[in-house]
Design an enzyme around this catalytic site. Sequence first.
Site, mmCIF file in Angstrom:
data_model
loop_
_atom_site.group_PDB
_atom_site.id
_atom_site.type_symbol
_atom_site.label_atom_id
_atom_site.label_comp_id
_atom_site.label_asym_id
_atom_site.label_seq_id
_atom_site.Cartn_x
_atom_site.Cartn_y
_atom_site.Cartn_z
ATOM 1 N N SER A 123 0.824 -1.207 0.000
ATOM 2 C CA SER A 123 0.000 0.000 0.000
ATOM 3 C C SER A 123 0.862 1.261 0.000
ATOM 4 O O SER A 123 0.349 2.368 -0.067
ATOM 5 C CB SER A 123 -0.953 0.012 1.204
ATOM 6 O OG SER A 123 -0.233 -0.110 2.417
ATOM 7 N N ASN A 183 -3.129 -1.872 13.035
ATOM 8 C CA ASN A 183 -4.579 -1.732 12.829
ATOM 9 C C ASN A 183 -5.119 -0.433 13.418
ATOM 10 O O ASN A 183 -5.891 0.280 12.776
ATOM 11 C CB ASN A 183 -5.317 -2.922 13.438
ATOM 12 C CG ASN A 183 -4.918 -4.224 12.767
ATOM 13 O OD1 ASN A 183 -4.225 -4.205 11.751
ATOM 14 N ND2 ASN A 183 -5.336 -5.348 13.328
ATOM 15 N N THR A 214 -39.036 24.249 -14.854
ATOM 16 C CA THR A 214 -39.303 22.907 -14.324
ATOM 17 C C THR A 214 -39.475 22.036 -15.561
ATOM 18 O O THR A 214 -39.961 22.516 -16.592
ATOM 19 C CB THR A 214 -40.579 22.851 -13.467
ATOM 20 O OG1 THR A 214 -41.692 23.265 -14.253
ATOM 21 C CG2 THR A 214 -40.489 23.743 -12.231
ATOM 22 N N LYS A 218 -15.564 26.640 -32.958
ATOM 23 C CA LYS A 218 -16.022 26.078 -31.693
ATOM 24 C C LYS A 218 -15.319 26.660 -30.460
ATOM 25 O O LYS A 218 -14.120 26.855 -30.449
ATOM 26 C CB LYS A 218 -15.807 24.549 -31.672
ATOM 27 C CG LYS A 218 -16.636 23.766 -32.659
ATOM 28 C CD LYS A 218 -18.132 23.887 -32.450
ATOM 29 C CE LYS A 218 -18.635 23.281 -31.167
ATOM 30 N NZ LYS A 218 -18.592 21.824 -31.163
ATOM 31 N N GLU A 274 -17.792 20.219 -18.534
ATOM 32 C CA GLU A 274 -18.108 18.830 -18.878
ATOM 33 C C GLU A 274 -17.307 17.863 -18.020
ATOM 34 O O GLU A 274 -17.813 16.824 -17.593
ATOM 35 C CB GLU A 274 -17.811 18.579 -20.361
ATOM 36 C CG GLU A 274 -18.792 19.299 -21.270
ATOM 37 C CD GLU A 274 -18.385 19.219 -22.737
ATOM 38 O OE1 GLU A 274 -19.202 18.762 -23.534
ATOM 39 O OE2 GLU A 274 -17.243 19.605 -23.063
ATOM 40 N N GLN A 334 -7.417 -2.227 3.532
ATOM 41 C CA GLN A 334 -6.353 -1.431 2.916
ATOM 42 C C GLN A 334 -6.844 -0.758 1.630
ATOM 43 O O GLN A 334 -6.300 0.254 1.197
ATOM 44 C CB GLN A 334 -5.159 -2.350 2.620
ATOM 45 C CG GLN A 334 -3.994 -1.671 1.973
ATOM 46 C CD GLN A 334 -2.833 -2.625 1.795
ATOM 47 O OE1 GLN A 334 -2.204 -3.046 2.770
ATOM 48 N NE2 GLN A 334 -2.547 -2.990 0.562
HETATM 49 N N1 ARG Z 1 -1.026 -1.829 5.042
HETATM 50 C C1 ARG Z 1 -2.082 -2.108 5.937
HETATM 51 C C2 ARG Z 1 -3.312 -1.223 5.659
HETATM 52 O O1 ARG Z 1 -3.154 -0.230 5.055
HETATM 53 C C3 ARG Z 1 -1.664 -1.859 7.347
HETATM 54 C C4 ARG Z 1 -2.439 -2.619 8.356
HETATM 55 C C5 ARG Z 1 -1.925 -3.967 8.404
HETATM 56 N N2 ARG Z 1 -2.439 -4.718 9.463
HETATM 57 C C6 ARG Z 1 -2.390 -6.009 9.421
HETATM 58 N N3 ARG Z 1 -2.938 -6.653 10.396
HETATM 59 N N4 ARG Z 1 -1.849 -6.635 8.402
HETATM 60 O O2 ARG Z 1 -4.417 -1.558 6.039
#
Ligand code: ARG
Length: 465
Positions: free
Chosen positions: A30, A117, A162, A290, A297, A329
């Site tokens: 990520s 987390n 309307t 044009k 748009e 994620q």
């Molecule tokens: N890269 C993860 C996310 O963005 C981080 C959290 C990961 N936690 C885990 N238990 N693997 O959600």
Amino acid sequence: MSSQSQAGNKAWGGVFEEAADPRMEKFTESISFDQRLYRQDIRGSQAHAAMLGKIGFLTESEVTAIHDGLEGILKDIEAGNFEYSLKLEDIHMHVEKELINRIGDTGRKLHTGRSRNDQVSTDFRLWIRDAIDEMDGLLKNLQRAFVDRCDGDFDCIIPGYTHTQRAQPVLAPHYWLCYVEKYARDRERLADCRKRVNTLSLGAAALAGTSIPIDRFETARLLDFERVAANSLDVSSDRDFALEFVFCLTLIAEHLSTWAEEWILWSTCEYGFIKLPQKFCTGSSIMPQKVNPDLLELIRGKTARVVGSLQTLVVLVKGLILAYNRDLQEDKEPVFDAFDTVSASLSLAADMVRGAELNRESIGERLEKGYLDATTFMEFLIKRGIPQRTAHGMVGRLVRSAMNRGIALAELPLEEFQKECAELDESVYEILGVRRAIEAFQSYGSTAATQVREQIEAWKKRLEE
Ligand code: ARG
């Protein structure tokens, strides 16, 4: 390097005997998008470390080392001197690993009493909280652009529609303030959403809390969170705040899109109501004449992406059991994309609103077309004691008769009116015609000049704050 030591490279290396498949790393990373959270991640970690110091889990000098180490990382990231690697998955791992590289073993204590987390949720909340504040400023700026037009356009009457059919006359500033009201609701919605965003997640740890005697209220204080989430399971699984935020963005995008659609129509030869600033239009590569409203748009078109982001999030969280699941994620990109799209649209829209010009002549020439005075004429009859349904029928027949002759109601001879209602005299002509129709509106919130003037002044004051 043996596969065992490669596995050992990860934050979770201990239990693993096999290195990660590189395709798996690429698929599950990520960092390519959550690097946007670097500032929030660092601020969150600094607060967490300060709290660990307060409860005696870090010495004062350890807290300082962590704080300064993180500050250095922040500077390097901002200066572009930071290397990202798929191997480290996300921004949380990058910052922590780099801290350990820089300050050694003390850095290894930072992750005490927290998990990624609650960390990811905290970072995301901090980011969305800032994004809401930025969005509020952009909405206010667009409201101002509309309000700033009101005095200059005060004398201009535009047909109101309307069913895309001419209906009743409306003062141009009444149109402008209509959008100001919509964006006011958007701002209220964001402010309300902010209350729930502004909750501390950190300290919920993985899902059940922690046996380390952390002080979550101290962390909340340091990060300016108004409250502390009271259920650790809820923290790990909750993405309501992200969904709510993107819902707010979706409504803003919808408001922008209907306005864009309206102005696209208004800028056509068929309507001829508005001239758009050329800096926001493009030409055609084949048709030399044009001038196309591409910006409008694309504001309309990009609304689809924002709706798509909301859709992604709503489907994403469906059916996830408690607590954290890696699916979550996938929540970042739709939020970032929706925010980027709506903020760019808002900023451009404000300049478009400031730069456009009403084509008064072309609006004025056809203003008496479409019997925009029919309703107020009917109400004039009602005020003389004729029941509404009867008056409606009378005016309908008079409009038909005028239509057949291709003239306006005010051009019908008095005898025509008297055929419908014997008591009518010359005074009917005093209420016919679009300008007089506008003056006749009186109800609160209507398009009468007095009402609109009151609203303009109220908005000027409200937007000063
Ligand atoms: N890269 C993860 C996310 O963005 C981080 C959290 C990961 N936690 C885990 N238990 N693997 O959600």
